[in-house]
Enzyme design. Sequence first.
Site, PDB file in Angstrom:
ATOM      1  N   ASP A  72       1.068  -1.336   0.039  1.00 34.64           N
ATOM      2  CA  ASP A  72      -0.275  -0.209   0.021  1.00 34.64           C
ATOM      3  C   ASP A  72       0.919   1.142  -0.169  1.00 34.64           C
ATOM      4  O   ASP A  72       1.617   1.598   0.947  1.00 34.64           O
ATOM      5  CB  ASP A  72      -0.882   0.125   1.250  1.00 34.64           C
ATOM      6  CG  ASP A  72      -1.809   1.132   1.094  1.00 34.64           C
ATOM      7  OD1 ASP A  72      -1.637   2.034   0.491  1.00 34.64           O
ATOM      8  OD2 ASP A  72      -2.672   1.217   2.198  1.00 34.64           O
ATOM      9  N   LYS A 132       0.410  14.721 -10.571  1.00 35.95           N
ATOM     10  CA  LYS A 132       1.322  14.323 -11.891  1.00 35.95           C
ATOM     11  C   LYS A 132       2.305  15.418 -12.086  1.00 35.95           C
ATOM     12  O   LYS A 132       3.457  15.132 -12.608  1.00 35.95           O
ATOM     13  CB  LYS A 132       0.577  13.840 -13.175  1.00 35.95           C
ATOM     14  CG  LYS A 132      -0.403  12.469 -12.972  1.00 35.95           C
ATOM     15  CD  LYS A 132       0.682  11.488 -12.699  1.00 35.95           C
ATOM     16  CE  LYS A 132       0.191  10.141 -12.860  1.00 35.95           C
ATOM     17  NZ  LYS A 132       1.047   9.085 -12.581  1.00 35.95           N
ATOM     18  N   TYR A 169      -5.689  15.429  -9.849  1.00 36.60           N
ATOM     19  CA  TYR A 169      -4.833  14.668 -10.594  1.00 36.60           C
ATOM     20  C   TYR A 169      -3.674  15.071 -11.475  1.00 36.60           C
ATOM     21  O   TYR A 169      -2.568  14.815 -11.155  1.00 36.60           O
ATOM     22  CB  TYR A 169      -5.586  13.560 -11.462  1.00 36.60           C
ATOM     23  CG  TYR A 169      -4.881  12.334 -12.276  1.00 36.60           C
ATOM     24  CD1 TYR A 169      -4.373  11.350 -11.689  1.00 36.60           C
ATOM     25  CD2 TYR A 169      -4.501  12.596 -13.513  1.00 36.60           C
ATOM     26  CE1 TYR A 169      -3.847  10.491 -12.323  1.00 36.60           C
ATOM     27  CE2 TYR A 169      -3.742  11.640 -14.302  1.00 36.60           C
ATOM     28  CZ  TYR A 169      -3.301  10.594 -13.607  1.00 36.60           C
ATOM     29  OH  TYR A 169      -2.648   9.538 -14.260  1.00 36.60           O
ATOM     30  N   SER A 208       2.168  11.079 -17.001  1.00 40.34           N
ATOM     31  CA  SER A 208       1.024  11.327 -17.831  1.00 40.34           C
ATOM     32  C   SER A 208       1.155  12.423 -18.472  1.00 40.34           C
ATOM     33  O   SER A 208       1.616  13.482 -18.320  1.00 40.34           O
ATOM     34  CB  SER A 208      -0.349  11.392 -16.553  1.00 40.34           C
ATOM     35  OG  SER A 208      -1.572  11.911 -17.353  1.00 40.34           O
TER      36      SER A 208
END
Length: 292
Positions: free
Chosen positions: A63, A159, A155, A142
């Site tokens: 995790d 990134k 997000y 990304s």
Amino acid sequence: MTPDTEPVVLITGCSSGIGLRTALATAGAGLTTVATMRDPDRSAGLREAAAEAGVEIDVRRLDVTDETSVADCVGAVVSAYGRLDALVNNAGIANTFPTVEMTDMATFRAGIEVNFLGVVAVTRAALPHLRAARGRVVTIGSSRGLIAQPFNEGYSAAKFAVEGFMESLAPVAAGVGVTVTMVEPGPVLETAFAANAGVTRASLLADAGPYAPVLEPYLDWVVRTGWPGAQTATEVAEVVLRALTEPDPPLRIPTGDWVREYAGRKFVDPEGREILALTRSWLARPEPDGAA
């Protein structure tokens, strides 16, 4: 990464998508592959695919948001194999949408915790062993970390943070023999990532509140344009394998021509004017046919 024995690679987020396909690719290339995931009960797809491919994969729990879990997993891998040659940071979640004003801070923090701080935590734990092996850190970036996506602040921010972290770490790590590389995909098919976000058009608009009139044309733009440059997770995994095995990989490897061109728009626009115009155009309602 040229050890005398089979290199050992640890990959995060292997229950589906890029992580699963990367584990199959590295195992197929002869690397000792440790595929990790938060919930090993979700490993059936990976185990079945490995059996079909005739490869062995060591599945373990990790995790990325739990420092004890990270330390225990990395320590157990080194104890079992005597070394760690490479880390692939892949784990991520898609807790995107709606925009920040309509999102509680717990949700926003959860995304940063997994998508950025999880990368930091696993990299930090692996580095002593990667130094010893003169190994590699390969991180899945990304296109959203190069040009931010509207309604995707959490997000994109995570990134972007990963980009800055790895770009800053790369020269330092190189000084002690560790190579740092970012693999930069665009839209990826054959992955549960989007589905795991649990959203639909109707739910997005319902959650957008006063931003619904801005969101609706953006969703229409997505429908009109589809997913340009979309690739399969298998294609991205092939680029990850390149980053792990070629003699001198660059800091960033775009996974295809579309990503390369997309990224190029950012790096030749120091003031950000072109990028802002581009992303704002995604939110504009199209002119009706025949309009002047």
